[in-house]
Write a protein that holds these residues in place. Structure first.
Motif, PDB file in Angstrom:
ATOM      1  N   SER A  12       0.885  -0.919   0.122  1.00 40.07           N
ATOM      2  CA  SER A  12       0.129   0.142  -0.140  1.00 40.07           C
ATOM      3  C   SER A  12       0.934   1.088  -0.005  1.00 40.07           C
ATOM      4  O   SER A  12       0.437   2.525  -0.209  1.00 40.07           O
ATOM      5  N   ARG A  35      -3.326  -3.767   4.545  1.00 44.53           N
ATOM      6  CA  ARG A  35      -4.630  -3.566   5.217  1.00 44.53           C
ATOM      7  C   ARG A  35      -5.244  -2.569   4.928  1.00 44.53           C
ATOM      8  O   ARG A  35      -6.561  -2.506   4.852  1.00 44.53           O
ATOM      9  N   SER A  36      -4.661  -1.399   4.341  1.00 41.56           N
ATOM     10  CA  SER A  36      -5.232  -0.101   4.082  1.00 41.56           C
ATOM     11  C   SER A  36      -6.014  -0.138   2.723  1.00 41.56           C
ATOM     12  O   SER A  36      -5.333  -0.431   1.782  1.00 41.56           O
ATOM     13  N   ASN A  95       7.217  -8.412   2.236  1.00 40.81           N
ATOM     14  CA  ASN A  95       7.649  -7.014   2.403  1.00 40.81           C
ATOM     15  C   ASN A  95       7.157  -6.362   3.822  1.00 40.81           C
ATOM     16  O   ASN A  95       7.527  -5.572   4.365  1.00 40.81           O
ATOM     17  N   TYR A 164      12.561  -5.086  16.720  1.00 44.56           N
ATOM     18  CA  TYR A 164      12.755  -5.150  15.320  1.00 44.56           C
ATOM     19  C   TYR A 164      14.003  -5.833  14.756  1.00 44.56           C
ATOM     20  O   TYR A 164      13.923  -6.544  13.901  1.00 44.56           O
ATOM     21  N   VAL A 198      15.784   3.733   3.302  1.00 45.66           N
ATOM     22  CA  VAL A 198      15.105   4.144   1.877  1.00 45.66           C
ATOM     23  C   VAL A 198      13.930   5.093   2.739  1.00 45.66           C
ATOM     24  O   VAL A 198      13.199   4.880   3.475  1.00 45.66           O
ATOM     25  N   THR A 200      10.810   6.217   3.023  1.00 41.70           N
ATOM     26  CA  THR A 200       9.422   5.926   2.799  1.00 41.70           C
ATOM     27  C   THR A 200       8.280   6.475   3.715  1.00 41.70           C
ATOM     28  O   THR A 200       8.872   7.218   4.762  1.00 41.70           O
TER      29      THR A 200
HETATM   30  N1  LIG Z   1      12.794   1.955   4.676  1.00 39.83           N
HETATM   31  C1  LIG Z   1      14.093   1.591   5.136  1.00 39.83           C
HETATM   32  O1  LIG Z   1      14.924   2.251   5.096  1.00 39.83           O
HETATM   33  C2  LIG Z   1      14.142   0.141   5.488  1.00 39.83           C
HETATM   34  C3  LIG Z   1      15.279  -0.255   5.911  1.00 39.83           C
HETATM   35  C4  LIG Z   1      15.476  -1.655   6.185  1.00 39.83           C
HETATM   36  C5  LIG Z   1      14.529  -2.611   5.993  1.00 39.83           C
HETATM   37  N2  LIG Z   1      13.288  -2.201   5.660  1.00 39.83           N
HETATM   38  C6  LIG Z   1      12.094  -3.040   5.138  1.00 39.83           C
HETATM   39  O2  LIG Z   1      11.588  -2.668   4.133  1.00 39.83           O
HETATM   40  C7  LIG Z   1      10.193  -3.122   3.991  1.00 39.83           C
HETATM   41  C8  LIG Z   1       9.181  -1.951   3.796  1.00 39.83           C
HETATM   42  O3  LIG Z   1       9.451  -0.941   4.588  1.00 39.83           O
HETATM   43  P1  LIG Z   1       8.867   0.480   4.517  1.00 39.83           P
HETATM   44  O4  LIG Z   1       9.889   1.488   4.924  1.00 39.83           O
HETATM   45  O5  LIG Z   1       8.586   0.396   3.056  1.00 39.83           O
HETATM   46  O6  LIG Z   1       7.703   0.321   5.271  1.00 39.83           O
HETATM   47  P2  LIG Z   1       6.294   1.316   5.328  1.00 39.83           P
HETATM   48  O7  LIG Z   1       6.396   2.587   4.462  1.00 39.83           O
HETATM   49  O8  LIG Z   1       5.984   1.599   6.844  1.00 39.83           O
HETATM   50  O9  LIG Z   1       5.244   0.253   4.858  1.00 39.83           O
HETATM   51  C9  LIG Z   1       4.883  -0.907   5.519  1.00 39.83           C
HETATM   52  C10 LIG Z   1       3.800  -1.747   4.715  1.00 39.83           C
HETATM   53  O10 LIG Z   1       3.561  -2.826   5.545  1.00 39.83           O
HETATM   54  C11 LIG Z   1       2.161  -3.080   5.699  1.00 39.83           C
HETATM   55  N3  LIG Z   1       1.715  -3.619   6.710  1.00 39.83           N
HETATM   56  C12 LIG Z   1       2.018  -3.399   8.041  1.00 39.83           C
HETATM   57  N4  LIG Z   1       1.181  -4.220   8.663  1.00 39.83           N
HETATM   58  C13 LIG Z   1       0.902  -5.162   7.893  1.00 39.83           C
HETATM   59  C14 LIG Z   1      -0.108  -6.264   8.265  1.00 39.83           C
HETATM   60  N5  LIG Z   1      -0.485  -6.704   9.430  1.00 39.83           N
HETATM   61  N6  LIG Z   1      -0.570  -6.903   7.181  1.00 39.83           N
HETATM   62  C15 LIG Z   1      -0.325  -6.526   5.920  1.00 39.83           C
HETATM   63  N7  LIG Z   1       0.409  -5.370   5.662  1.00 39.83           N
HETATM   64  C16 LIG Z   1       0.895  -4.695   6.647  1.00 39.83           C
HETATM   65  C17 LIG Z   1       1.750  -1.848   5.346  1.00 39.83           C
HETATM   66  O11 LIG Z   1       0.440  -1.554   4.991  1.00 39.83           O
HETATM   67  P3  LIG Z   1      -0.944  -1.219   5.887  1.00 39.83           P
HETATM   68  O12 LIG Z   1      -0.720  -0.332   6.929  1.00 39.83           O
HETATM   69  O13 LIG Z   1      -1.932  -0.829   4.509  1.00 39.83           O
HETATM   70  O14 LIG Z   1      -1.375  -2.622   6.204  1.00 39.83           O
HETATM   71  C18 LIG Z   1       2.672  -1.005   4.439  1.00 39.83           C
HETATM   72  O15 LIG Z   1       2.326  -1.234   3.291  1.00 39.83           O
HETATM   73  C19 LIG Z   1       9.954  -3.796   5.535  1.00 39.83           C
HETATM   74  O16 LIG Z   1      10.268  -5.025   5.537  1.00 39.83           O
HETATM   75  C20 LIG Z   1      10.997  -3.059   6.491  1.00 39.83           C
HETATM   76  O17 LIG Z   1      11.556  -3.714   7.716  1.00 39.83           O
HETATM   77  C21 LIG Z   1      12.959  -0.743   5.280  1.00 39.83           C
END
Ligand SMILES: NC(=O)c1ccc[n+]([C@@H]2O[C@H](COP(=O)([O-])OP(=O)(O)OC[C@H]3O[C@@H](n4cnc5c(N)ncnc54)[C@H](OP(=O)(O)O)[C@@H]3O)[C@@H](O)[C@H]2O)c1
Length: 258
Positions: A12, A35-36, A95, A164, A198, A200
């Motif tokens: 999402s 979920r959203s 993811n 985490y 990243v 986000t």
């Molecule tokens: N951004 C970074 O720098 C970074 C660094 C290291 C690792 N990562 C990893 O990269 C991935 C994505 O990170 P991001 O920064 O893009 O995160 P984000 O912007 O917070 O997005 C997280 C996503 O997970 C979904 N989500 C959360 N709980 C959920 C549930 N119970 N069921 C289904 N979907 C769920 C959210 O959608 P809804 O709320 O709509 O459900 C959202 O689409 C993660 O695995 C994170 O650990 C990111």
């Protein structure tokens, strides 16, 4: 990836959305799972329907399915919807993840448990649900989105919680186990983690503007997820590495607009 079908959890917003769009640009039909259904609030924008609409605008095929990865019935229903619409599942990108970046002494048990459920039980449930279809088809690829938080010693002080880090270490371990178990079914299982933070929606929620130096777009993660999505057990499998490592090792070209 024409003719292939990919499920991306947490599509999402953020990296998951970028990967969903990247896979669609390569020709895959994409199941957008999170979920959203409508943007929950201004600070955390994005919904499954918006991502699906963007894929369709690019000429791709998408199915938006509301799914909570912590709930087995919800995951089963999402996989059934994917099979009903597309008839196959070739790729799963695990993811979806969450964090509450507090020190352990301030972490309520409820929040510890939900981080473990989304970040570890979620990939287990989603993998378990897609494996029968992949095995029947003769192969597939599971891509886990992990974090260096699972490997480094810092915690709390560097913007994420102990749980985490624990959850991502568990996901890395799960990646190796699943690769070993499912290789005989021609299924590749790998994990990729970003080298740099990243930019986000999820990260911006916790970090103010002045703390965002060095943050990058999801382009490298998209490039790696697409590369790993193309694998089966005859290619790269059982690998947990940074995006920059996959890019260097395999001579991948990063498309910045991804
Ligand atoms: N951004 C970074 O720098 C970074 C660094 C290291 C690792 N990562 C990893 O990269 C991935 C994505 O990170 P991001 O920064 O893009 O995160 P984000 O912007 O917070 O997005 C997280 C996503 O997970 C979904 N989500 C959360 N709980 C959920 C549930 N119970 N069921 C289904 N979907 C769920 C959210 O959608 P809804 O709320 O709509 O459900 C959202 O689409 C993660 O695995 C994170 O650990 C990111």
């Amino acid at each position: 990836m024409r003719g292939k079908i990919a499920i991306v959890t947490g599509a999402s917003r953020g990296i998951g959305k970028a990967i969903a769009l990247g896979l669609a640009q390569e020709g895959a039909g994409v199941v957008v799972a999170a979920r959203s259904e409508s943007a929950p609030n201004e600070r955390l924008p994005g919904s499954i329907h918006e991502t699906a609409a963007e894929i369709e605008k690019l000429g791709g095929r998408a199915l938006a399915v509301r799914c909570d990865v912590t709930n087995e019935a919800s995951v089963t229903a999402m996989v059934e919807a994917a099979l009903e619409k597309f008839g196959r599942i070739d790729v799963l990108v695990n993811n979806a993840a969450i964090d509450f970046p507090f020190p352990a002494r301030e972490m309520p048990l409820k929040r510890w448990d939900i981080v473990m459920k989304v970040n570890v039980t979620g990939p287990f449930l989603c993998s378990k649900a897609v494996l029968p279809a992949m095995i029947a088809q003769g192969g597939g690829s599971i891509v886990n989105i992990t974090s260096n938080a699972g490997a480094e010693r810092g915690s709390g002080t560097v913007g994420y919680s102990a749980v985490y880090g624990v959850s991502k270490a568990a996901l890395d371990r799960f990646t190796w186990a699943l690769a070993a178990e499912e290789g005989k079914h021609n299924i590749a299982v790998n994990a990729v983690k970003p080298w740099a933070v990243v930019n986000t929606e999820g990260m911006r929620l916790w970090v103010p503007e002045e703390g965002r130096t060095g943050w990058v777009s999801p382009a490298s993660m998209v490039t790696c997820a697409v590369f790993l999505a193309r694998q089966d057990a005859g290619g790269v499998t059982g690998c947990v590495a940074f995006d920059d490592e996959y890019i260097a090792w395999h001579g991948l070209k990063v498309r910045e607009e991804a």
